[in-house]
Design an enzyme around this catalytic site. Structure first.
Site, PDB file in Angstrom:
ATOM      1  CD  GLU A 269      -5.464  -6.065  -0.861  1.00  0.00           C
ATOM      2  OE1 GLU A 269      -4.747  -4.712  -0.967  1.00  0.00           O
ATOM      3  OE2 GLU A 269      -6.536  -6.031  -0.042  1.00  0.00           O
TER       4      GLU A 269
ATOM      5  CB  CYS B  63      -8.857  -4.768  -3.136  1.00  0.00           C
ATOM      6  SG  CYS B  63      -7.548  -3.240  -2.962  1.00  0.00           S
TER       7      CYS B  63
ATOM      8  CB  CYS C 226      -5.267  -1.407  -1.330  1.00  0.00           C
ATOM      9  SG  CYS C 226      -6.498  -0.689  -0.557  1.00  0.00           S
TER      10      CYS C 226
ATOM     11  CD  GLU D 136      -1.326   5.118   4.332  1.00  0.00           C
ATOM     12  OE1 GLU D 136      -0.599   6.174   4.975  1.00  0.00           O
ATOM     13  OE2 GLU D 136      -1.907   4.202   4.716  1.00  0.00           O
TER      14      GLU D 136
ATOM     15  CG  ASN E 259      -0.468  -0.209   2.525  1.00  0.00           C
ATOM     16  OD1 ASN E 259       0.485  -0.963   2.676  1.00  0.00           O
ATOM     17  ND2 ASN E 259      -1.170   0.335   3.540  1.00  0.00           N
TER      18      ASN E 259
ATOM     19  CB  CYS F 123     -10.717  -2.533   0.979  1.00  0.00           C
ATOM     20  SG  CYS F 123     -10.294  -1.670  -0.404  1.00  0.00           S
TER      21      CYS F 123
HETATM   22  N1  THU Z   1      -5.374  -1.238   2.664  1.00  0.00           N
HETATM   23  C1  THU Z   1      -4.808  -2.157   1.844  1.00  0.00           C
HETATM   24  O1  THU Z   1      -3.567  -2.191   1.292  1.00  0.00           O
HETATM   25  N2  THU Z   1      -5.623  -3.160   1.116  1.00  0.00           N
HETATM   26  C2  THU Z   1      -6.828  -3.493   1.652  1.00  0.00           C
HETATM   27  O2  THU Z   1      -7.464  -4.259   1.162  1.00  0.00           O
HETATM   28  C3  THU Z   1      -7.517  -2.605   2.833  1.00  0.00           C
HETATM   29  C4  THU Z   1      -6.819  -1.451   3.164  1.00  0.00           C
HETATM   30  C5  THU Z   1      -4.340  -0.118   3.160  1.00  0.00           C
HETATM   31  C6  THU Z   1      -4.867   1.324   2.423  1.00  0.00           C
HETATM   32  C7  THU Z   1      -4.194   2.160   3.428  1.00  0.00           C
HETATM   33  O3  THU Z   1      -3.038   2.396   3.004  1.00  0.00           O
HETATM   34  C8  THU Z   1      -4.311   1.206   4.817  1.00  0.00           C
HETATM   35  O4  THU Z   1      -4.287  -0.234   4.296  1.00  0.00           O
HETATM   36  C9  THU Z   1      -5.540   1.750   5.743  1.00  0.00           C
HETATM   37  O5  THU Z   1      -6.689   1.393   5.013  1.00  0.00           O
END
Ligand code: THU
Length: 253
Positions: free
Chosen positions: A179, A213, A177, A168, A166, A210
């Site tokens: 995935e 994804c 994310c 940000e 991930n 999430c």
């Molecule tokens: N995140 C993911 O990388 N994958 C997911 O399926 C859920 C959320 C990351 C996004 C963000 O950087 C952090 O987790 C909080 O949501």
């Protein structure tokens, strides 16, 4: 050198997945040691879940542990949403060099080789091995906002795998994310036969992908095996259909 970077971006657009807009888009990033990498736009049937080319490119660099981006080129003139993306990344403040090129400080003296997007799976491959690779990817997560690392590995035909983590962004809506970062890497490399997805999320004992994804997984890896690791062994197996029953396919578009 920047002309060469532009050519790489333009050539990479061949791998863009843009069946809905019909407008291929790619970006190329030049790193401080002269290495470079390309990422492509990956569209979703839901439109809003598109992975823009710059997001793909930056997340590929970030997962490779390379945040030292010296310049980026786009496959065409920069659009306002691309400038907005560039304003909030780990690369610092962009300086627009031409309609399709931005620099971030000192350029390397020469351009060298392309950073590989793929790696070969270990000979003996198992869910545990996939999870170990996903954990390695999670270590590269760029998470100044959440402190919540997620790592993902997607295996593809030919014994290859792609990593994602991930990344940000100052504008939360431009965060990607793990995935979708791995999906972006695979598609950017022209890999379409994707077999399995390994996800690691050590800070949530029941973590799952999430909704965004799940949609992209349903679209780009509908038949994949999915393994979710939350630090408690063994990892849990699931499928795209179990994660998102009745997924929107865009069939009628
Ligand atoms: N995140 C993911 O990388 N994958 C997911 O399926 C859920 C959320 C990351 C996004 C963000 O950087 C952090 O987790 C909080 O949501």
């Amino acid at each position: 050198m920047l002309n060469q970077l532009r050519e790489h971006a333009q050539r990479a657009a061949d791998h863009a997945f843009t069946p809905f807009s019909g407008e291929p888009r790619a970006a190329a990033a030049l790193l401080s040691d002269g290495r470079w990498v390309c990422g492509v736009r990956v569209e979703s049937a839901s439109y809003s879940l598109v992975i823009p080319a710059l997001t793909a490119t930056f997340s590929i660099c970030s997962t490779a542990g390379r945040r030292d981006i010296a310049a980026v080129a786009l496959s065409g003139p920069a659009r306002p949403y691309e400038k907005a993306f560039l304003a909030g990344t780990f690369a610092g403040s962009p300086v627009q060099h031409s309609s399709d090129i931005f620099t971030f400080g000192q350029l390397p003296s020469t351009m060298t080789s392309r950073l590989p997007l793929r790696a070969s799976c270990p000979d003996v491959f198992s869910a545990e091995a996939g999870v170990a690779l996903a954990r390695k990817a999670a270590a590269s997560a760029y998470i100044p906002l959440s402190g919540f690392p997620v790592g993902c590995v997607i295996t593809a035909a030919g014994g290859l795998f792609y990593s994602g983590s991930n990344m940000e962004h100052a504008d939360w809506a431009r965060t990607i994310c793990a995935e979708r970062s791995a999906i972006a890497a695979a598609v950017s490399d022209g890999a379409y036969e994707l077999d399995a997805l390994y996800l690691t999320c050590l800070k949530d004992p029941i973590g799952t992908p999430c909704g965004a994804c799940r949609q992209l997984i349903a679209e780009r890896l509908p038949d994949a095996e999915i393994w979710m690791d939350r630090g408690i062994r063994p990892p849990e197996r699931t499928t795209p259909a179990a994660l998102l029953p009745g997924a929107f396919t865009g069939r009628g578009l």
